[in-house]
Design a protein around this motif. Structure first.
Motif, PDB file in Angstrom:
ATOM      1  N   LEU A  70       1.080  -1.109  -0.098  1.00  0.00           N
ATOM      2  CA  LEU A  70       0.075   0.064  -0.007  1.00  0.00           C
ATOM      3  C   LEU A  70       0.925   1.338  -0.188  1.00  0.00           C
ATOM      4  N   GLY A  71       2.088   1.257   0.628  1.00  0.00           N
ATOM      5  CA  GLY A  71       2.747   2.256   0.820  1.00  0.00           C
ATOM      6  C   GLY A  71       3.482   2.650  -0.768  1.00  0.00           C
ATOM      7  N   CYS A  72       3.935   1.437  -1.516  1.00  0.00           N
ATOM      8  CA  CYS A  72       4.305   1.611  -2.808  1.00  0.00           C
ATOM      9  C   CYS A  72       3.282   2.241  -3.644  1.00  0.00           C
ATOM     10  N   VAL A  73       2.228   1.699  -3.440  1.00  0.00           N
ATOM     11  CA  VAL A  73       0.983   2.221  -4.394  1.00  0.00           C
ATOM     12  C   VAL A  73       0.796   3.802  -4.174  1.00  0.00           C
ATOM     13  N   ALA A  74       0.818   4.054  -2.835  1.00  0.00           N
ATOM     14  CA  ALA A  74       0.717   5.484  -2.484  1.00  0.00           C
ATOM     15  C   ALA A  74       1.692   6.406  -3.177  1.00  0.00           C
ATOM     16  N   GLY A  75       2.916   5.993  -2.855  1.00  0.00           N
ATOM     17  CA  GLY A  75       3.970   6.559  -3.378  1.00  0.00           C
ATOM     18  C   GLY A  75       3.924   6.816  -4.809  1.00  0.00           C
ATOM     19  N   VAL A  76       3.427   5.959  -5.876  1.00  0.00           N
ATOM     20  CA  VAL A  76       3.406   5.809  -7.008  1.00  0.00           C
ATOM     21  C   VAL A  76       2.501   6.957  -7.267  1.00  0.00           C
ATOM     22  N   ILE A  77       1.150   7.012  -6.741  1.00  0.00           N
ATOM     23  CA  ILE A  77       0.304   8.024  -6.968  1.00  0.00           C
ATOM     24  C   ILE A  77       0.631   9.324  -6.788  1.00  0.00           C
ATOM     25  N   LEU A  80       3.075  10.038  -9.558  1.00  0.00           N
ATOM     26  CA  LEU A  80       2.462  10.606 -10.936  1.00  0.00           C
ATOM     27  C   LEU A  80       1.557  12.075 -10.601  1.00  0.00           C
ATOM     28  N   GLY A  81       1.101  12.188  -9.698  1.00  0.00           N
ATOM     29  CA  GLY A  81       0.347  13.400  -9.436  1.00  0.00           C
ATOM     30  C   GLY A  81       1.400  14.716  -9.442  1.00  0.00           C
ATOM     31  N   PHE A  85       1.373  17.600 -12.381  1.00  0.00           N
ATOM     32  CA  PHE A  85       1.061  18.972 -11.717  1.00  0.00           C
ATOM     33  C   PHE A  85       2.439  19.850 -12.197  1.00  0.00           C
ATOM     34  N   ARG A  86       3.447  19.199 -12.339  1.00  0.00           N
ATOM     35  CA  ARG A  86       4.655  20.116 -12.801  1.00  0.00           C
ATOM     36  C   ARG A  86       4.529  20.401 -14.585  1.00  0.00           C
ATOM     37  N   THR A  87       3.708  19.493 -15.267  1.00  0.00           N
ATOM     38  CA  THR A  87       3.603  19.406 -16.634  1.00  0.00           C
ATOM     39  C   THR A  87       2.806  20.782 -16.888  1.00  0.00           C
ATOM     40  N   TYR A  88       1.819  21.103 -16.001  1.00  0.00           N
ATOM     41  CA  TYR A  88       0.854  22.070 -16.590  1.00  0.00           C
ATOM     42  C   TYR A  88       1.296  23.554 -15.812  1.00  0.00           C
TER      43      TYR A  88
END
Length: 88
Positions: A70-77, A80-81, A85-88
């Protein structure tokens, strides 16, 4: 009838005769266990029972594994966020 064909026929007859027997003798291991258990019956054991120390270790490791996944999944989310966020 050739000899090999006759042997096969006799073997097939013997197998049918043995399979249809009313009384089948138990294997040597079954006889040994029956004799042993007659004097000293085994204690009931739960289906696929495991020793206590193994069960405790598995319970603990399953929680640790769940937290890590669950920590890895949260870290990936979050990663990616942040990239989104940086591309906009």
């Amino acid at each position: 009838m050739p000899e090999r064909e006759q042997d096969d026929h006799e073997r097939e007859f013997d197998l049918k005769w043995a399979d249809n027997a009313e009384h089948k003798e138990p294997s040597a291991r079954a006889r040994m266990l029956a004799a042993r258990w007659k004097e000293n019956p085994p204690e009931p054991v739960p289906f696929r029972g495991e020793p206590d120390h193994v069960a405790r270790r598995q319970r603990r490791s399953s929680w640790i594994s769940t937290v890590v996944v669950l920590g890895c999944v949260a870290g990936v989310i979050v990663l990616l966020g942040y990239i989104n966020f940086r591309t906009y």
